[in-house]
Design a protein around this motif. Structure first.
Motif, short mmCIF file in Angstrom:
data_model
loop_
_atom_site.label_atom_id
_atom_site.label_comp_id
_atom_site.label_asym_id
_atom_site.label_seq_id
_atom_site.Cartn_x
_atom_site.Cartn_y
_atom_site.Cartn_z
N GLY A 199 0.82 -1.20 0.00
CA GLY A 199 0.00 0.00 0.00
C GLY A 199 0.85 1.25 0.00
N ALA A 200 0.24 2.39 -0.27
CA ALA A 200 0.97 3.65 -0.37
C ALA A 200 0.85 4.48 0.90
CB ALA A 200 0.45 4.46 -1.57
N GLN A 201 0.51 3.83 2.01
CA GLN A 201 0.27 4.57 3.25
C GLN A 201 1.46 4.46 4.21
OE1 GLN A 201 -2.18 2.38 2.04
NE2 GLN A 201 -3.14 4.13 1.05
N THR A 202 1.51 5.42 5.13
CA THR A 202 2.48 5.39 6.22
C THR A 202 1.80 4.76 7.43
OG1 THR A 202 3.58 7.39 5.43
CG2 THR A 202 3.92 6.80 7.74
N GLN A 203 2.46 3.82 8.06
CA GLN A 203 1.85 3.11 9.18
C GLN A 203 1.46 4.06 10.31
OE1 GLN A 203 4.78 -0.03 10.02
NE2 GLN A 203 3.28 -1.50 9.31
N PHE A 204 0.36 3.73 10.96
CA PHE A 204 -0.17 4.43 12.14
C PHE A 204 -0.66 5.84 11.83
CE2 PHE A 204 3.14 1.42 13.57
CZ PHE A 204 2.28 0.47 14.09
N GLN A 205 -0.92 6.11 10.56
CA GLN A 205 -1.59 7.33 10.16
C GLN A 205 -3.04 7.00 9.81
OE1 GLN A 205 -0.43 10.35 10.33
NE2 GLN A 205 1.69 9.86 10.84
N PRO A 206 -3.94 7.99 9.85
CA PRO A 206 -5.36 7.71 9.60
C PRO A 206 -5.65 6.96 8.30
CG PRO A 206 -5.11 9.89 10.53
CD PRO A 206 -3.72 9.39 10.28
N ALA A 207 -4.92 7.31 7.23
CA ALA A 207 -5.17 6.63 5.95
C ALA A 207 -4.82 5.15 6.04
CB ALA A 207 -4.36 7.30 4.84
N TRP A 208 -3.79 4.83 6.79
CA TRP A 208 -3.40 3.42 6.99
C TRP A 208 -4.44 2.70 7.83
CZ3 TRP A 208 -1.38 0.77 11.47
CH2 TRP A 208 -0.78 -0.48 11.20
N ASP A 209 -4.93 3.37 8.86
CA ASP A 209 -5.99 2.79 9.68
C ASP A 209 -7.20 2.40 8.83
OD1 ASP A 209 -4.38 3.28 11.87
OD2 ASP A 209 -5.52 5.03 12.56
N THR A 210 -7.51 3.24 7.87
CA THR A 210 -8.65 2.98 7.00
C THR A 210 -8.45 1.72 6.17
OG1 THR A 210 -9.17 5.34 6.86
CG2 THR A 210 -10.07 3.94 5.14
N THR A 211 -7.20 1.46 5.76
CA THR A 211 -6.95 0.25 4.97
C THR A 211 -7.18 -1.02 5.80
OG1 THR A 211 -4.55 0.14 5.44
CG2 THR A 211 -5.26 1.46 3.55
N ILE A 212 -6.97 -0.92 7.09
CA ILE A 212 -7.28 -2.06 7.97
C ILE A 212 -8.79 -2.24 8.04
CG2 ILE A 212 -7.12 -2.99 10.30
CD1 ILE A 212 -4.53 -1.43 10.67
N ALA A 213 -9.49 -1.14 8.29
CA ALA A 213 -10.94 -1.20 8.45
C ALA A 213 -11.63 -1.73 7.19
CB ALA A 213 -11.48 0.18 8.80
N ASN A 214 -11.08 -1.37 6.03
CA ASN A 214 -11.73 -1.73 4.77
C ASN A 214 -11.10 -2.94 4.08
OD1 ASN A 214 -13.58 0.40 5.03
ND2 ASN A 214 -12.17 1.84 4.07
N SER A 215 -10.26 -3.67 4.81
CA SER A 215 -9.66 -4.92 4.30
C SER A 215 -8.95 -4.72 2.97
CB SER A 215 -10.74 -6.00 4.15
OG SER A 215 -11.45 -6.19 5.35
N LYS A 216 -8.06 -3.73 2.93
CA LYS A 216 -7.39 -3.35 1.70
C LYS A 216 -6.03 -4.02 1.48
CE LYS A 216 -10.48 -0.56 -0.02
NZ LYS A 216 -11.17 -0.90 -1.29
#
Length: 442
Positions: A265-282
């Protein structure tokens, strides 16, 4: 227990309560409350001696009832903890207090990412805990004991928890991509080699459910690879070698390759956008110490429970953990030493794991039922305790340098993440090393 490599982002992470399947956040940490003192460790009335602890985040000693138990065993002792929520606020103050030899608590916690700097620059201000009566270094993992020990053999910290790494993965996403879902078979796919892990990512991508990546982030991948190396940023003599260590460049290039191929993924860990990828099974997989299970639970939707599993990583590594140290200038040094030794003894580490999910650094606990029977809501009947225990025992005794966090953050936030944004691996490496060197010169 917590995410204790503690960059500013990781400071918000708290332990997975592995045996109970609950996750907490360091943002919920006790701010001292009624147990906090004004920093004094003098008597507290009624003839009792108050022992103060300076902590960051939630260590769980109070929550697991350990203070109350110790006070019952030692009626003349009163325990008070002073908690700073985040390590990035706690640690600079600790260094200042050690430097000036003032404002120190009887016991001070040190995060694993800071232990090398404390060992190198502040050991003279701290007690040699190897000399505490009844203490046996074999009660701790060799790697944990070594991290808090100076070159001349002085040990300035008792280890609390550790963060042995495995790989957490979504069984449903693996199945949808045509990959095996049994944890033993999954582990065989990448056994012994992070290159194989990336190759599995390519297999996943070929049939991946739409909108998903194989792994969560480039930062997670490079951290996992580097955590399994004996030497990464410093050599055993204390020299900075991150630019010349082939293992670091290989980890960077492999992560950049995974990013270029769209496997992370293109996210930085422990940032809100990364949290969203967990919630949405990305994403389908992530580097996963025990405390990460709590973070996963906290960020997931309810229907994710039981869909995760844990497989052995390509190579063992560690992500997280802390120590308790005793300043020599304290008012109650001997009593503080006794308390620090008791809080980190195997029996107490096992109790803490059962209640708080802090994975023990005491190997004798790994065959106890608290570890062997540990389960987690997100992973169902997976024997997580046994998997993490094997990782803990086989993790390398890693050289940690004073500025490990600066280098690690530079390689991730100013390095491999750029490849997901269109930069070449060469450009990302040049940006990362320039940023790191500038920060090391400060």
């Amino acid at each position: 227990m917590r995410a204790r490599t503690r960059t500013a982002r990781r400071a918000v992470v708290l332990a997975a309560v592995a045996s109970l399947g609950a996750g907490l956040l360091a943002g919920c940490a006790d701010d001292g409350g009624d147990d906090a003192s004004d920093g004094s460790s003098s008597g507290s009335g009624k003839g009792k001696t108050t022992i103060t602890l300076g902590l960051f985040g939630t260590f769980g000693f109070k929550e697991a009832g350990l203070y109350a138990e110790y006070e019952k065993l030692n009626p003349n002792i009163k325990i008070a903890e002073n908690v700073t929520e985040r390590n990035e606020n706690y640690y600079p103050a600790l260094v200042n207090h050690l430097t000036t030899n003032s404002g120190l608590q009887d016991i001070q916690a040190v995060e694993v990412g800071n232990i090398a700097e404390v060992v190198t620059t502040q050991a003279a201000k701290l007690q040699d805990l190897s000399k505490v009566p009844g203490v046996n270094k074999s009660d701790w993992l060799d790697s944990k004991w070594a991290q808090a020990t100076t070159k001349d053999g002085k040990t300035i910290g008792f280890g609390t928890d550790v963060g042995p790494m495995a790989v957490c993965y979504r069984k449903d996403l693996f199945e949808a991509a045509g990959l095996p879902t049994d944890r033993t078979e999954v582990a065989k796919l990448w056994a012994g080699d992070w290159n194989k892990f990336v190759s599995v990512g390519e297999q996943y991508k070929a049939k991946a459910p739409k909108g998903t990546t194989f792994m969560d982030s480039p930062g997670g991948l490079i951290n996992a690879i580097l955590s399994s190396e004996e030497e990464k940023f410093y050599d055993s003599s204390g020299e900075v070698i991150y630019k010349t260590n082939p293992a670091v460049k290989a980890a960077f290039d492999l992560t950049a390759e995974a990013a270029e191929k769209g496997l992370v993924g293109a996210q930085t860990q422990f940032q809100p956008a990364w949290d969203t990828t967990i919630a949405n099974s990305k994403f389908a997989a992530m580097a996963c110490p025990p405390w990460m299970l709590g973070y996963i639970k906290g960020k997931s939707k309810p229907d994710a429970a039981g869909k995760w599993d844990v497989a052995v990583a390509p190579k063992s590594g560690n992500w997280g953990g802390s120590f308790l140290s005793v300043p020599s200038s304290g008012k109650n040094v001997k009593e503080a030493e006794k308390l620090a030794a008791w809080l980190t003894a195997p029996a107490q580490q096992e109790k803490l794991f059962k209640v708080q999910g802090s994975f023990p650094s005491a190997p004798s606990t790994y065959t106890g039922t608290a570890v062997t029977s540990a389960k987690n809501e997100m992973t169902g009947d997976t024997p997580i305790g046994t998997i993490f225990a094997e990782a803990a025992k086989s993790s390398p005794v890693q050289v940690i340098g004073p500025k490990d966090q600066i280098i690690q953050q530079g390689l991730t936030d100013n390095g491999v993440i750029l490849v997901t944004k269109g930069k070449s691996a060469k450009e990302a490496w040049e940006t990362a090393t320039k940023t790191i060197d500038n920060n090391l010169d400060k």
